[in-house]
Design a protein around this motif. Sequence first.
Motif, PDB file in Angstrom:
ATOM      1  N   THR A  13      -0.349   8.268  -0.420  1.00  0.00           N
ATOM      2  CA  THR A  13       0.767   7.824  -1.253  1.00  0.00           C
ATOM      3  C   THR A  13       0.762   8.470  -2.631  1.00  0.00           C
ATOM      4  OG1 THR A  13       0.817   5.669  -0.147  1.00  0.00           O
ATOM      5  CG2 THR A  13       1.856   5.802  -2.309  1.00  0.00           C
ATOM      6  N   TRP A  15       1.597   8.084  -6.439  1.00  0.00           N
ATOM      7  CA  TRP A  15       1.634   6.867  -7.238  1.00  0.00           C
ATOM      8  C   TRP A  15       2.308   7.097  -8.584  1.00  0.00           C
ATOM      9  CZ3 TRP A  15       0.043   2.233  -5.312  1.00  0.00           C
ATOM     10  CH2 TRP A  15      -0.705   2.260  -4.141  1.00  0.00           C
ATOM     11  N   THR A  78       5.039  -2.190  -4.769  1.00  0.00           N
ATOM     12  CA  THR A  78       4.931  -1.630  -3.430  1.00  0.00           C
ATOM     13  C   THR A  78       6.296  -1.737  -2.776  1.00  0.00           C
ATOM     14  OG1 THR A  78       4.297  -3.726  -2.400  1.00  0.00           O
ATOM     15  CG2 THR A  78       2.517  -2.331  -3.239  1.00  0.00           C
ATOM     16  N   SER A 124       3.348   2.266  -6.161  1.00  0.00           N
ATOM     17  CA  SER A 124       3.771   3.320  -5.245  1.00  0.00           C
ATOM     18  C   SER A 124       5.168   3.808  -5.613  1.00  0.00           C
ATOM     19  CB  SER A 124       3.774   2.790  -3.809  1.00  0.00           C
ATOM     20  OG  SER A 124       4.448   3.669  -2.947  1.00  0.00           O
ATOM     21  N   GLN A 181      -1.425  11.736  -7.410  1.00  0.00           N
ATOM     22  CA  GLN A 181      -1.932  11.448  -6.072  1.00  0.00           C
ATOM     23  C   GLN A 181      -3.416  11.753  -6.058  1.00  0.00           C
ATOM     24  OE1 GLN A 181       0.284  13.298  -2.925  1.00  0.00           O
ATOM     25  NE2 GLN A 181      -0.930  12.369  -1.290  1.00  0.00           N
TER      26      GLN A 181
END
Length: 312
Positions: A13, A15, A78, A124, A181
Amino acid sequence: MNHQLLIAEFLATPWALMPERLNTVTAVMARWSRNVPADLEVLAGIHVDRAVREARRQAATAVSSGGIAVLPLYGVVTQRGNMVDDVSGPGSVSTQQFASALRQALADDTVSQILIDIDSPGGSVYGVSELSDEIASARAQKPVVAIANSLAASAAYWIGCSAGEFYVSPGGEVGSIGVWQAHFDHSQALAAEGVTPTLISAGKYKVEGNPYAPLDEEAQGFMQSRVDDYYASFTKAVARGRGVPIAQVRDGMGQGRVLGADAALAQNMVDGVATFEDVIRKVRRDMKSMTGSKASRLAQAQRKLAMVGAAG
């Protein structure tokens, strides 16, 4: 809960999260990778944090009256809700669930204005751009105000700056405009334990960036391109929300750092410094002004109709 799947999710993911939170996340990932359960002290902290968050959400709900809907945005952002249940701290907030609450407020005829109460280090990037666009579109239907109370960093700032007005509490912080990341190279640690992973895959890049080998130049370049793409979307949204050129976002506004209230105001990252109570009072004043203006226009229209009738 499958911690290995969560570790894989974390590694895959991009971020928009305060880098300072990486140490905490890394410690949790290390515990999960060793299959070590949270100790009693951590569990006690989680319980206390959860109770505090719930009390704060209930307090926000209590303020939601008289035409104002307060929408809490607390914790790590999220897309689909809380991914973890044994991490002490701010908890998490789902962009999907928040978007649903926003739509309900827009559809509710008793709601005249929407206030987004933010306290989040970001999270995220998934779902954030879509939520940002939805908030920007919502402003055409009802006034939307946001406040960093007391933190709106990274993805949370991305969301907050999409409101029509954005404030920060006097002791608050906003910013951390950037994307990152992580890659964890466990190859030496595994070798020290006598473990040699073998990955069986199909597709040239299917296992690119895996944590069982050092990151090669080509894989790092691809990861950088993903980060750059999300950063471009982030800065474009900030530029739109704050009404400034993209270059001003990239070359100023902390350049990835969080800024205190006064510094953020000087950089045009917010519209003002105010407490949550100050913003509530302002929203109520604006609502009364809007109601008075609407009544005045209605009265004026009625007078015109009366004059037309008299002339006829």
